[in-house]
Scaffold this active site. Structure first.
Site, PDB file in Angstrom:
ATOM      1  N   ASN A 154       9.698  17.016  -3.714  1.00 32.41           N
ATOM      2  CA  ASN A 154       8.684  17.855  -4.343  1.00 32.41           C
ATOM      3  C   ASN A 154       8.486  19.107  -3.477  1.00 32.41           C
ATOM      4  OD1 ASN A 154       6.454  19.017  -5.474  1.00 32.41           O
ATOM      5  ND2 ASN A 154       5.120  17.219  -5.319  1.00 32.41           N
ATOM      6  N   LEU A 155       8.882  20.257  -4.017  1.00 37.01           N
ATOM      7  CA  LEU A 155       8.808  21.504  -3.231  1.00 37.01           C
ATOM      8  C   LEU A 155       7.382  22.053  -3.162  1.00 37.01           C
ATOM      9  CD1 LEU A 155      11.878  21.190  -3.653  1.00 37.01           C
ATOM     10  CD2 LEU A 155      11.995  23.637  -4.117  1.00 37.01           C
ATOM     11  N   LYS A 156       6.483  21.459  -3.956  1.00 35.53           N
ATOM     12  CA  LYS A 156       5.065  21.907  -4.039  1.00 35.53           C
ATOM     13  C   LYS A 156       5.004  23.429  -4.152  1.00 35.53           C
ATOM     14  CE  LYS A 156       3.190  17.697  -2.236  1.00 35.53           C
ATOM     15  NZ  LYS A 156       2.108  16.989  -1.609  1.00 35.53           N
TER      16      LYS A 156
ATOM     17  N   HIS B 237       0.217  14.576 -10.951  1.00 34.33           N
ATOM     18  CA  HIS B 237       0.273  14.491  -9.482  1.00 34.33           C
ATOM     19  C   HIS B 237      -1.149  14.536  -8.931  1.00 34.33           C
ATOM     20  CE1 HIS B 237       1.075  15.574  -5.308  1.00 34.33           C
ATOM     21  NE2 HIS B 237       2.272  15.055  -5.502  1.00 34.33           N
TER      22      HIS B 237
ATOM     23  N   GLU C 133       1.276   7.039  -5.155  1.00 35.83           N
ATOM     24  CA  GLU C 133       0.985   7.876  -3.994  1.00 35.83           C
ATOM     25  C   GLU C 133      -0.501   7.809  -3.655  1.00 35.83           C
ATOM     26  OE1 GLU C 133       4.195  11.334  -3.863  1.00 35.83           O
ATOM     27  OE2 GLU C 133       2.368  11.964  -4.857  1.00 35.83           O
TER      28      GLU C 133
ATOM     29  N   ILE D 193      -1.111  11.510   1.644  1.00 35.66           N
ATOM     30  CA  ILE D 193      -0.220  12.629   1.294  1.00 35.66           C
ATOM     31  C   ILE D 193      -0.265  13.704   2.384  1.00 35.66           C
ATOM     32  CG2 ILE D 193       0.103  14.551  -0.327  1.00 35.66           C
ATOM     33  CD1 ILE D 193      -0.596  12.660  -2.602  1.00 35.66           C
TER      34      ILE D 193
ATOM     35  N   GLY E 159       3.499  10.477   2.997  1.00 37.24           N
ATOM     36  CA  GLY E 159       3.809  10.237   4.410  1.00 37.24           C
ATOM     37  C   GLY E 159       5.212   9.721   4.673  1.00 37.24           C
TER      38      GLY E 159
HETATM   39  O1  G3P Z   1       4.777  14.424  -4.392  1.00 37.64           O
HETATM   40  C1  G3P Z   1       5.040  14.044  -3.106  1.00 37.64           C
HETATM   41  C2  G3P Z   1       3.864  14.136  -2.249  1.00 37.64           C
HETATM   42  O2  G3P Z   1       2.626  14.217  -2.821  1.00 37.64           O
HETATM   43  C3  G3P Z   1       3.911  13.367  -0.992  1.00 37.64           C
HETATM   44  O3  G3P Z   1       3.745  14.356  -0.056  1.00 37.64           O
HETATM   45  O4  G3P Z   1       4.082  15.460   2.052  1.00 37.64           O
HETATM   46  O5  G3P Z   1       3.292  13.114   1.989  1.00 37.64           O
HETATM   47  O6  G3P Z   1       5.653  13.642   1.355  1.00 37.64           O
HETATM   48  P1  G3P Z   1       4.226  14.118   1.421  1.00 37.64           P
END
Ligand code: G3P
Length: 225
Positions: A10-12, A94, A142, A147, A180
């Protein structure tokens, strides 16, 4: 037949992976060694989708889609428009872009009609149970508090992951886990707990060496076979 596993990056809206940096970021990931039976997808902000399709050799999903057809809808992203540019799936709901359950239901109905893939994000086992009956292609579990942090959902909540898998498997809904996730060990554990793959953002985008970080995730998954 071996199971197909999935890694969604996810490149956000991170500065390292969007706008002027989108092309170099995607180009760098074009070179990764794809593992056996590992599907790699980049989830891109709607603004960058056309460019992402040009510059990535990986599948491109949208980070969002709206339950509207083409027509008088300002600021929305219709599924038909995504399909027109070759984007065949999207993240839905999301944690950073939650939508109402009525909209989720409409998106799932449309997706069935258009043969469009959906990655429906949930924050709890209760939500996984509630939404698995809508038959998204994936449920992505998630926990929001993890996150972007350094504690992986796979070590913080292994039993919830197994419960989510148990709730989704009978409905033929694949499970991704995210929040994470950073290391090969995190990825390996997610598969051992029964998930079909991971949804990962900062662990790749913010890594000093994104290519190395993504390769580690792929190896973690293939090592678990
Ligand atoms: O969509 C993936 C995300 O919300 C998780 O973020 O930075 O914890 O990998 P991260």
């Amino acid at each position: 037949m071996e199971r197909l596993h999935t890694v969604i990056v996810n490149l956000k809206n991170y500065k390292e992976s969007t706008g002027h940096n989108l092309e170099p970021f995607l180009n760098s990931l074009n070179g990764i060694e794809e593992g056996r039976n590992v599907r790699i997808i980049m989830a891109v902000t709607p603004m960058d989708l056309v460019n992402a399709k040009k510059h990535s050799r990986h599948e491109i999903f949208s980070q969002s889609v709206d339950p509207v057809t083409k027509g008088a809808y300002t600021g929305k992203t219709p599924m038909e428009s995504l399909l027109e540019i070759g984007v065949k799936g999207s993240i839905v709901n999301h944690s950073e872009n939650r939508i109402e359950s009525g909209s989720i239901k409409s998106i799932m109905e449309m997706a069935g009609k258009y043969n469009f893939e959906t990655v429906l994000c949930v924050e709890s086992l209760e939500e996984a149970v509630k939404y698995a009956i809508l038959r998204p292609d994936f449920i992505a579990y998630e926990p929001p508090e993890l996150i972007g942090g350094d504690v992986s959902v796979t070590s913080a909540e292994p039993s919830i992951i197994s419960d989510v898998v148990r709730a989704c498997n009978p409905k033929n809904v694949k499970v991704l886990v995210g929040a994470g996730v950073k290391t090969a060990e995190d990825a390996r554990k997610s598969i051992e707990l029964g998930a079909d793959g991971v949804l990962i953002a900062s662990g790749i985008v913010k890594a000093r060496e994104p290519v190395k970080a993504l390769n580690a995730i792929i190896h973690g998954i293939t090592d678990s076979f």
